[in-house]
Each structure stands twice: as C-alpha cells, then as structure tokens.
Enzyme design. Structure first.
Site, mmCIF file in Angstrom:
data_model
loop_
_atom_site.group_PDB
_atom_site.id
_atom_site.type_symbol
_atom_site.label_atom_id
_atom_site.label_comp_id
_atom_site.label_asym_id
_atom_site.label_seq_id
_atom_site.Cartn_x
_atom_site.Cartn_y
_atom_site.Cartn_z
ATOM 1 N N ALA A 45 10.324 2.429 -5.479
ATOM 2 C CA ALA A 45 9.246 3.216 -4.873
ATOM 3 C C ALA A 45 9.549 3.278 -3.374
ATOM 4 O O ALA A 45 9.085 2.439 -2.599
ATOM 5 C CB ALA A 45 7.910 2.544 -5.147
ATOM 6 N N GLY A 67 4.027 -0.331 3.380
ATOM 7 C CA GLY A 67 4.684 -0.635 2.099
ATOM 8 C C GLY A 67 3.897 -0.058 0.951
ATOM 9 O O GLY A 67 3.015 0.781 1.150
ATOM 10 N N ASN A 68 4.201 -0.489 -0.263
ATOM 11 C CA ASN A 68 3.423 -0.047 -1.429
ATOM 12 C C ASN A 68 3.390 -1.172 -2.463
ATOM 13 O O ASN A 68 3.995 -2.226 -2.261
ATOM 14 C CB ASN A 68 4.004 1.248 -2.003
ATOM 15 C CG ASN A 68 5.438 1.061 -2.462
ATOM 16 O OD1 ASN A 68 5.712 0.314 -3.403
ATOM 17 N ND2 ASN A 68 6.373 1.726 -1.788
ATOM 18 N N HIS A 69 2.663 -0.925 -3.543
ATOM 19 C CA HIS A 69 2.390 -2.011 -4.501
ATOM 20 C C HIS A 69 3.479 -2.212 -5.552
ATOM 21 O O HIS A 69 3.264 -2.941 -6.512
ATOM 22 C CB HIS A 69 1.074 -1.739 -5.235
ATOM 23 C CG HIS A 69 -0.117 -1.827 -4.347
ATOM 24 N ND1 HIS A 69 -0.486 -2.986 -3.713
ATOM 25 C CD2 HIS A 69 -1.020 -0.887 -3.966
ATOM 26 C CE1 HIS A 69 -1.573 -2.781 -2.994
ATOM 27 N NE2 HIS A 69 -1.914 -1.504 -3.119
#
Ligand code: CTP
Length: 403
Positions: free
Chosen positions: A280, A212-214
C-alpha cells in the site's frame, strides 16, 4: 527450510527386519517439520513396536481395520488416511507387500490405504539379493512405477541372511534425502525469481512524524511464503511491518518510503520472472521534510504534498516477458476502477479487494478477492485466509499465465 516442513507424511511399515530403522526415519521426518502418521502391516509389529513409532510420531499407529482390544472400536478409515497424506512412504517395502500393491490385494489396512491414496507414493524395497533380482520382483517394480509410484533403490551391503549384495533398505537419511530432492525437482516455481512488495510506506513529515496507512503487510508476506514454498527464489521488498519472513528462500529488503521502495524494486525487476506488487504505497508525500521537529503554533498547520512515483506503473512501462500483478483496494465502482488500473499500468492480472466486503482488507488474516485478467476475465473468490488467497494467486499464475 526442508520441502518436508509442514507436509503430512504417511509412513507405511511392512514386515522386514529393516523395520527397526523406521524409528530413525520417523525421527528425521519429524525433525524436518513433517507431521507423521504410521500405518503398519500386522506382522511388521514383530520387528518394531507400535509404541516406539507412536511415541516418536506423536500419533496413534494403525495396523488393523478395527482395534483388536475393543470390539466396539471405530473402523480405522483407510480412505481418510489415504486422503490425509501429502505423501506416502512405504519403508521397508517387502517383496510380499509390493506384490500385493501391484495386484491390488487389499487384505490389510496398509494395502487398502495404498489403494486409496491420492498422494505421491514412494517405496523403499528391503529384501534378500536373490529376491531383489527375481524377474517377478523386477516386474513388480516396473508395474508400480507404471502406476506413478517412485522407487527408492535399495542399497548394496550385508543382508540379514549374511549374504552381501543389493537389497538392503536405503538408510533413513538416504530415504529422506531422496524424497526431498524428488519433491524439490517437481516444485512449480523452481528456478523462478519472484519480486513481491508488501506493507505500507511511511513518508516523513519531520524527524519524528510520518504519513502512513494501516497496511499490515500480511497479504504480501503470505504470497512470499507461498512462492518460496513452491520453489521460487523470492525478493520481498517490505515497508515497515512487525512481520518476519521465515523461509530462507525469501530475501527480505526493508524500506520505509515510496522512494526507497521504488529504488529497491527497480534494482531487482529485470532479473525477475514474476512481480507481484501488493504494497500500500503512499500516493503523496510531504513536499518538504522539516529538519527539526515541527513545533505547535496557534491555528492550523498546512503540509504541502507532492506525488510519489507509481512503482507498479513504472514496471508496466518497462516490462518485457515478466508477469506483472498489481492489487487494487477500492471502495466504490470496484470493477471499473480495477480494470482501468490494469490497463493503465499494463498488468497481466490485478487482484481486487473491496473494503465493502466483510473479511477483506487491512490487518485481518482473511481476504476476499477478485482476479481480473488482461483479457477481461473476472474471477471472484470466497473469503479465505490470506495464505489460501496467496496459493490461489500463484496457482493461477502458474496454470493460466504459464510463467
Ligand atoms: N502502487 C505502486 N506505487 C504507488 C501506488 C500504488 O506500486 N505509488 C501499486 C500498489 O502496490 C498496488 C497498485 O499500485 O499494486 C494499486 O494501488 P492503488 O493505490 O489502489 O491505486 P492507485 O493507482 O494509486 O490509485 P488510487 O489510489 O487513486 O485508487
């Protein structure tokens, strides 16, 4: 949610018997989520007390240029009041006050505020039937309407004189209904459908782990709220976040992976007027998702990744007359990279945020962006709240891209 929610409403009360009904009017406005301040003419206080209206509005009620009790009191600034308001409702509006408004006779705080106001002004006349029909009154109405002020027509019924006819102030519910309908009919994105993506995507590795990402989703949710506030019907396709969409004009579609986001977006795109893709999205996902939790072993673990589909580029390839907006989060060669994404993905506008700028990027409540258009215009902005960035973006689309 009412169009009045979050609006700053200035209520001007003049000296007619219907002033007693403004207590209900204030209550309804507050219930709709408006912030209400009241300004009265000095003689209006004979019909309803400032205490009643200040208690209901939870704000001080003003009626004179300075406080009567305290000779050292501050000047009540009619310019500040006039500029504060998102809208000004004058109810009840007597023949005398309306005539002063039309002539610019600024002999009390209410009329001075009216002359300073930059917001839309609504007036709800209240007077006896013969006064209402008098050519002088009719001329006053016409003059005020020629200034852009909006007449809330009086109702028919029993009047304070005992006569029956036109001239009763519209009931508080009817006033609020009138204002809501008028505001809604002027919203810039009414009848428009806006598709927005927000948040990260999670790409499963096994049943318990993911890539995943932030991304917090805050930027996309702010755009969704702003678009709904401008009258759009919004579809918000969101990856996993802890955020909620409050406005009932936002239809929230929850997804987890890039593939799910692709599906959800393609289901809606054809019916949309504007698509803003701020999510994102993961560019890669594990080529194989393990059925069972991967156990640890000696040595390193290699996970093979494959590309996800580029959702934005796929919309750019199929778009007809929709406005398509993408985001670019860059760490180097920001402008060139963003410009090349804009061209490659066939966008109308790209919103660049650089991780090098303080106040920009993931998680926070602010952002610093630069807009780049398809004809290579570069428009930089200061650090702003994400809500303000959302407003700038939608205003730009409305004014410059002529949705
Ligand atoms: N985007 C998308 N689908 C993807 C990847 C990105 O729709 N699979 C969209 C994002 O929502 C954003 C824009 O494309 O609006 C730019 O994303 P970004 O990751 O910055 O650009 P990429 O084209 O993926 O290039 P790179 O990661 O190499 O910078």
């Amino acid at each position: 949610m009412s169009v009045l929610s979050g609006k700053k409403v200035l209520l001007g009360v003049t000296a007619g018997i219907a002033a007693y009904k403004t207590a209900f009017l204030v209550r309804i406005l507050v219930k709709k989520g408006a912030e209400v301040r009241v300004v009265m003419t000095p003689s209006a206080k004979d019909f309803v007390t400032p205490l009643t209206l200040s208690t209901l509005s939870k704000n001080e009620v003003l009626s004179t240029f300075t406080s009567e009790e305290d000779e050292n009191a501050q000047w009540n600034n009619h310019v500040e009041l006039g500029l504060w308001a998102d809208l000004f409702i004058i109810a009840p509006a007597t023949a005398n006050s309306l005539s002063k408004m039309a002539q610019g006779t600024s002999d009390n705080l209410l009329i001075a505020t009216y002359l300073s106001a930059k917001s839309p002004v609504y007036f709800a006349p209240a007077m006896d039937l013969d006064m209402y029909k008098h050519p002088s009154t009719v001329e006053t109405f016409e003059k005020l309407q020629s200034y852009g002020n909006i007449l809330i027509p009086a109702a028919h019924g029993e009047l304070a004189s005992g006569l029956v006819g036109e001239g009763r102030m519209a009931e508080p519910e009817a006033i609020v209904d009138f204002v809501e309908k008028d505001l809604a009919s002027k919203l810039p994105l009414r009848n428009k459908k806006v598709l927005i993506t927000a948040g990260p995507t999670y790409e499963a590795i096994d049943p318990v782990r993911f890539l995943g990402n932030h991304s917090s989703g805050k930027m996309g949710y702010a755009i969704a709220e702003a678009a709904a506030g401008m009258g759009a019907s919004v579809i918000l396709v969101s990856g996993p976040t802890s955020l909620h969409a409050e406005d009932p004009n936002i239809q929230l579609v929850h997804v987890r992976s890039a593939a799910e986001m692709y599906e959800a977006v393609h289901k809606e795109f054809k019916q949309c007027d504007i698509a803003i893709l701020s999510a994102a999205v993961a560019d890669y996902r594990p080529a194989i998702i393990a059925d069972q939790k991967i156990k640890k072993h000696e040595g390193t673990l290699t996970i093979q990744l494959e590309k996800t589909q580029d959702i934005l580029a796929s919309l750019g390839a199929m778009k007809k007359d929709q406005i398509l907006v993408g985001f670019a989060l860059e760490t180097e060669n920001e402008l060139e990279n963003a410009k090349s994404k804009l061209q490659k993905k066939n966008l109308d506008l790209i919103v660049l945020n650089s991780l090098n700028d303080p106040g920009a990027g993931f998680g926070g409540d602010t952002n610093k962006v630069t807009f780049i258009t398809s004809n290579n215009k570069v428009i930089p902005f200061e650090v702003k709240s994400k809500a303000a960035v959302a407003d700038d973006l939608l205003q730009y689309i409305i004014n410059e891209l002529h949705v």
